[in-house]
Scaffold this active site. Structure first.
Site, PDB file in Angstrom:
ATOM      1  N   PRO A 128      94.534-122.383  58.787  1.00  0.00           N
ATOM      2  CA  PRO A 128      93.202-122.338  57.984  1.00  0.00           C
ATOM      3  C   PRO A 128      92.522-121.005  58.455  1.00  0.00           C
ATOM      4  O   PRO A 128      92.278-120.921  59.754  1.00  0.00           O
ATOM      5  CB  PRO A 128      92.402-123.495  57.931  1.00  0.00           C
ATOM      6  CG  PRO A 128      92.915-124.162  59.350  1.00  0.00           C
ATOM      7  CD  PRO A 128      94.420-123.643  59.376  1.00  0.00           C
ATOM      8  N   GLY A 129      91.809-120.266  57.762  1.00  0.00           N
ATOM      9  CA  GLY A 129      90.973-119.236  57.989  1.00  0.00           C
ATOM     10  C   GLY A 129      89.747-119.421  57.249  1.00  0.00           C
ATOM     11  O   GLY A 129      88.694-120.079  57.902  1.00  0.00           O
ATOM     12  N   ARG A 130      89.679-119.044  56.120  1.00  0.00           N
ATOM     13  CA  ARG A 130      88.488-119.241  55.323  1.00  0.00           C
ATOM     14  C   ARG A 130      87.573-120.549  55.396  1.00  0.00           C
ATOM     15  O   ARG A 130      86.544-120.620  55.530  1.00  0.00           O
ATOM     16  CB  ARG A 130      88.710-118.643  53.775  1.00  0.00           C
ATOM     17  CG  ARG A 130      87.527-118.672  53.039  1.00  0.00           C
ATOM     18  CD  ARG A 130      87.860-118.411  51.380  1.00  0.00           C
ATOM     19  NE  ARG A 130      88.904-117.589  51.444  1.00  0.00           N
ATOM     20  CZ  ARG A 130      89.030-116.475  51.029  1.00  0.00           C
ATOM     21  NH1 ARG A 130      87.791-115.822  50.843  1.00  0.00           N
ATOM     22  NH2 ARG A 130      90.195-115.484  51.000  1.00  0.00           N
ATOM     23  N   ARG A 134      83.745-107.453  50.365  1.00  0.00           N
ATOM     24  CA  ARG A 134      84.510-108.477  49.449  1.00  0.00           C
ATOM     25  C   ARG A 134      83.987-108.245  48.076  1.00  0.00           C
ATOM     26  O   ARG A 134      84.728-108.250  47.041  1.00  0.00           O
ATOM     27  CB  ARG A 134      84.523-110.111  49.837  1.00  0.00           C
ATOM     28  CG  ARG A 134      84.971-110.222  51.218  1.00  0.00           C
ATOM     29  CD  ARG A 134      84.907-111.963  51.628  1.00  0.00           C
ATOM     30  NE  ARG A 134      85.643-112.524  50.654  1.00  0.00           N
ATOM     31  CZ  ARG A 134      85.510-113.225  49.674  1.00  0.00           C
ATOM     32  NH1 ARG A 134      84.370-113.286  49.337  1.00  0.00           N
ATOM     33  NH2 ARG A 134      86.312-113.926  48.893  1.00  0.00           N
ATOM     34  N   TYR A 145      87.283-107.345  45.967  1.00  0.00           N
ATOM     35  CA  TYR A 145      87.966-108.281  45.085  1.00  0.00           C
ATOM     36  C   TYR A 145      87.009-108.638  44.078  1.00  0.00           C
ATOM     37  O   TYR A 145      87.268-109.738  43.567  1.00  0.00           O
ATOM     38  CB  TYR A 145      88.278-109.870  45.929  1.00  0.00           C
ATOM     39  CG  TYR A 145      88.810-109.574  47.058  1.00  0.00           C
ATOM     40  CD1 TYR A 145      90.139-109.068  47.292  1.00  0.00           C
ATOM     41  CD2 TYR A 145      88.365-110.105  48.486  1.00  0.00           C
ATOM     42  CE1 TYR A 145      90.722-108.928  48.725  1.00  0.00           C
ATOM     43  CE2 TYR A 145      88.661-110.058  49.666  1.00  0.00           C
ATOM     44  CZ  TYR A 145      90.219-109.302  49.657  1.00  0.00           C
ATOM     45  OH  TYR A 145      90.794-109.369  50.939  1.00  0.00           O
ATOM     46  N   CYS A 185      77.476 -94.059  49.623  1.00  0.00           N
ATOM     47  CA  CYS A 185      77.683 -93.313  48.557  1.00  0.00           C
ATOM     48  C   CYS A 185      78.858 -93.518  47.787  1.00  0.00           C
ATOM     49  O   CYS A 185      79.895 -92.825  47.662  1.00  0.00           O
ATOM     50  CB  CYS A 185      77.566 -91.781  48.916  1.00  0.00           C
ATOM     51  SG  CYS A 185      76.161 -91.449  49.886  1.00  0.00           S
ATOM     52  N   GLU A 186      78.907 -94.740  46.929  1.00  0.00           N
ATOM     53  CA  GLU A 186      80.115 -95.114  46.260  1.00  0.00           C
ATOM     54  C   GLU A 186      79.580 -96.111  45.146  1.00  0.00           C
ATOM     55  O   GLU A 186      78.667 -96.951  45.349  1.00  0.00           O
ATOM     56  CB  GLU A 186      81.210 -96.250  46.921  1.00  0.00           C
ATOM     57  CG  GLU A 186      81.852 -95.532  48.133  1.00  0.00           C
ATOM     58  CD  GLU A 186      82.910 -94.611  47.714  1.00  0.00           C
ATOM     59  OE1 GLU A 186      83.442 -94.517  46.425  1.00  0.00           O
ATOM     60  OE2 GLU A 186      83.522 -93.691  48.627  1.00  0.00           O
ATOM     61  N   TYR A 219      85.954-113.157  56.565  1.00  0.00           N
ATOM     62  CA  TYR A 219      86.395-111.817  55.810  1.00  0.00           C
ATOM     63  C   TYR A 219      85.199-110.902  55.635  1.00  0.00           C
ATOM     64  O   TYR A 219      85.028-110.096  54.540  1.00  0.00           O
ATOM     65  CB  TYR A 219      87.281-111.903  54.358  1.00  0.00           C
ATOM     66  CG  TYR A 219      88.362-112.654  54.969  1.00  0.00           C
ATOM     67  CD1 TYR A 219      89.593-112.152  55.649  1.00  0.00           C
ATOM     68  CD2 TYR A 219      88.696-114.150  54.636  1.00  0.00           C
ATOM     69  CE1 TYR A 219      90.560-113.037  55.890  1.00  0.00           C
ATOM     70  CE2 TYR A 219      89.838-115.101  54.638  1.00  0.00           C
ATOM     71  CZ  TYR A 219      90.734-114.456  55.389  1.00  0.00           C
ATOM     72  OH  TYR A 219      91.802-115.203  55.724  1.00  0.00           O
TER      73      TYR A 219
HETATM   74  C1  LIG Z   1      95.242-114.648  55.744  1.00  0.00           C
HETATM   75  C2  LIG Z   1      96.210-115.714  56.233  1.00  0.00           C
HETATM   76  C3  LIG Z   1      95.833-117.236  56.533  1.00  0.00           C
HETATM   77  C4  LIG Z   1      94.665-117.649  56.228  1.00  0.00           C
HETATM   78  O1  LIG Z   1      94.144-117.485  55.043  1.00  0.00           O
HETATM   79  P1  LIG Z   1      92.854-118.185  54.499  1.00  0.00           P
HETATM   80  O2  LIG Z   1      92.922-118.123  52.971  1.00  0.00           O
HETATM   81  O3  LIG Z   1      91.882-117.593  55.202  1.00  0.00           O
HETATM   82  O4  LIG Z   1      92.785-119.744  54.980  1.00  0.00           O
HETATM   83  C5  LIG Z   1      96.768-117.887  56.948  1.00  0.00           C
HETATM   84  N1  LIG Z   1      98.036-117.349  57.188  1.00  0.00           N
HETATM   85  C6  LIG Z   1      98.414-116.198  56.981  1.00  0.00           C
HETATM   86  C7  LIG Z   1      99.786-115.842  57.132  1.00  0.00           C
HETATM   87  C8  LIG Z   1      97.557-115.215  56.472  1.00  0.00           C
HETATM   88  O5  LIG Z   1      98.069-114.044  56.102  1.00  0.00           O
END
Ligand SMILES: *Cc1c(COP(=O)(O)O)cnc(C)c1O
Length: 412
Positions: free
Chosen positions: A273-275, A311, A315, A341-342, A370
């Site tokens: 997990p990241g986000r 973001r 996106y 300037c965009e 992110y």
């Molecule tokens: C970006 C990424 C993550 C994390 O994704 P989240 O949506 O932020 O949880 C995990 N594994 C891989 C391989 C990624 O590229």
């Protein structure tokens, strides 16, 4: 962990305004307590042997990664630079997994020299490169193939990664053949299977569907005498950006679904997990510079831009934005834009917000993932400071860049 008290925004037990007085704007402010509680929610949901590898690309500040290191997390990294950071932040190498489609031999060697847990291989060419590097170092590289399970994560096209047309992973139908090939290489030790189908998944059913497909693959591999010890189910669990439309995913259900999909195997489960761990633990605070009206269109021009938080531009992502101080002034509908300037430099369009006077402060929420990691120096803007709040104290965990920083390394 970010809440209003008497109309003023606080981060844990520190008033946001107090931080800004000392650090200036734009500034990223993180809540340590949020990071810790999100990690624990995830960790507590798991009942089987598992490792949570924080996806460092979501927020790679050393102090942030260190919060997870102290909780015994691993790391999911996608470059030599992220590996360097993860190690500096105190993540144990045996808990680090390495993803990415373009790992160079130099990066592979750095990973092997540091004895990381597993390299997630994304192509046959890469497999041979890893084999070659491992043999030159007299090592065996622990690998998993990143399998593209071809399930639709139903998220934004730029952040879906597990479809046949995406550049990531190897096709499901070619996986067996690739594992057989890998099994014959002296520099390779097969340890796992990995997949990651996309990001910001509010419905985690596609991850379960992918898990079921991957479980079939593990069975076929085991039948061929290829033993899988680790199954890495990637990241992707989403967060609430918009309280009106987003529904928080059920982490307990997600984790138990994944565990169920692999119940017949004696495997360690790796989550990336990241986000989910950091997204709602950060805000970006910016100062209103000017109000402007072009015909019927109103603009709130602030001192942070797409170089600080990309973001919305990249996106069309939604971020909730609100004044740091609620004063009860009239609500206006405006575009909230930065100094770059965009035309694409905006945080929100046709957004209804309580008006904030010039020099007043706004907070952009859900900016912990992110956010800073995608920041750049475009338009020669020094990157923002980062601050971590812990209870009633706060610490600058990255200094605001100076003008000298902007030209460091350049030659006249
Ligand atoms: C970006 C990424 C993550 C994390 O994704 P989240 O949506 O932020 O949880 C995990 N594994 C891989 C391989 C990624 O590229």
């Amino acid at each position: 962990m970010f809440e209003y008290r008497n109309g003023e925004l606080w981060a844990e037990d520190v008033a946001v305004e107090r931080i800004v007085e000392e650090v200036g704007t734009p500034v990223y402010i993180y809540s340590k307590a949020h990071f810790v509680s999100q990690f624990k929610r995830f960790d507590d949901a798991a009942t089987r042997n598992h490792t949570i590898c924080f996806a460092v690309k979501a927020n790679s500040n050393l102090s942030v990664v260190n919060v997870f290191a102290q909780l015994n997390a691993g790391a999911d990294i996608v470059s030599k630079g992220e590996l360097f950071r993860a190690l500096k932040a105190g993540i144990k190498p045996e808990n680090i997994v390495f993803s990415g489609v373009a790992k160079t031999k130099d990066e592979i060697a750095y990973a092997l020299e540091n004895n990381i847990k597993m390299i997630n291989v994304e192509s046959e060419d890469e497999l041979y490169a890893i084999d070659e590097v491992a043999k030159s170092l007299n090592k065996k590289a622990p690998i998993a193939f990143r399998i593209n399970p071809d399930v639709d994560p139903k998220t934004h096209p730029y952040i879906s990664t597990g479809l046949k047309k995406n550049k990531f992973g190897v096709p499901y139908d070619e996986a067996l053949e690739l594992y057989e090939k890998a099994n014959k290489l002296d520099g390779i030790e097969i340890v796992g299977v990995q997949f990651h189908i996309g990001s910001q998944l509010l419905d985690t059913t596609p991850i379960y569907d992918a898990s079921v497909r991957i479980a079939k693959l593990i069975e076929a591999l085991n039948d061929r005498g290829i033993k899988i010890k680790i199954v890495d189910v990637g990241g992707g669990v989403g967060i609430v950006y918009d309280e009106k439309t987003d529904k928080e995913p059920d982490v307990n259900k997600y984790v138990s679904d994944v565990e169920k999909a692999f119940e017949n195997f004696d495997v360690e489960i790796v989550f990336e997990p990241g986000r989910f761990l950091v997204g709602n633990g950060g805000i970006l605070v910016s100062r209103v510079v000017y109000h402007k009206k072009n015909l019927n269109k109103r603009f709130l021009i602030v001192d942070a831009g797409m170089n600080d938080l990309l973001r919305p531009s990249l996106y069309s992502a939604y971020h909730r934005i609100a004044p740091v101080k609620l004063t009860g002034s009239e609500r206006i509908v405006c575009d909230i834009v930065g100094p770059i300037c965009e035309t694409g430099d905006f945080f929100a369009r046709d957004y209804e917000i309580e008006d904030v006077p010039n020099s007043g402060l706004i907070a952009v929420f859900s900016a912990g993932a992110y956010g800073f990691t995608m920041a750049s120096n475009y338009n020669s803007r020094p990157r923002a400071a980062e601050v971590m709040v812990d209870g009633n104290s706060f610490k600058i965990i990255r200094k605001r860049e100076s003008l000298e920083d902007l030209i460091a390394g350049e030659v006249l």
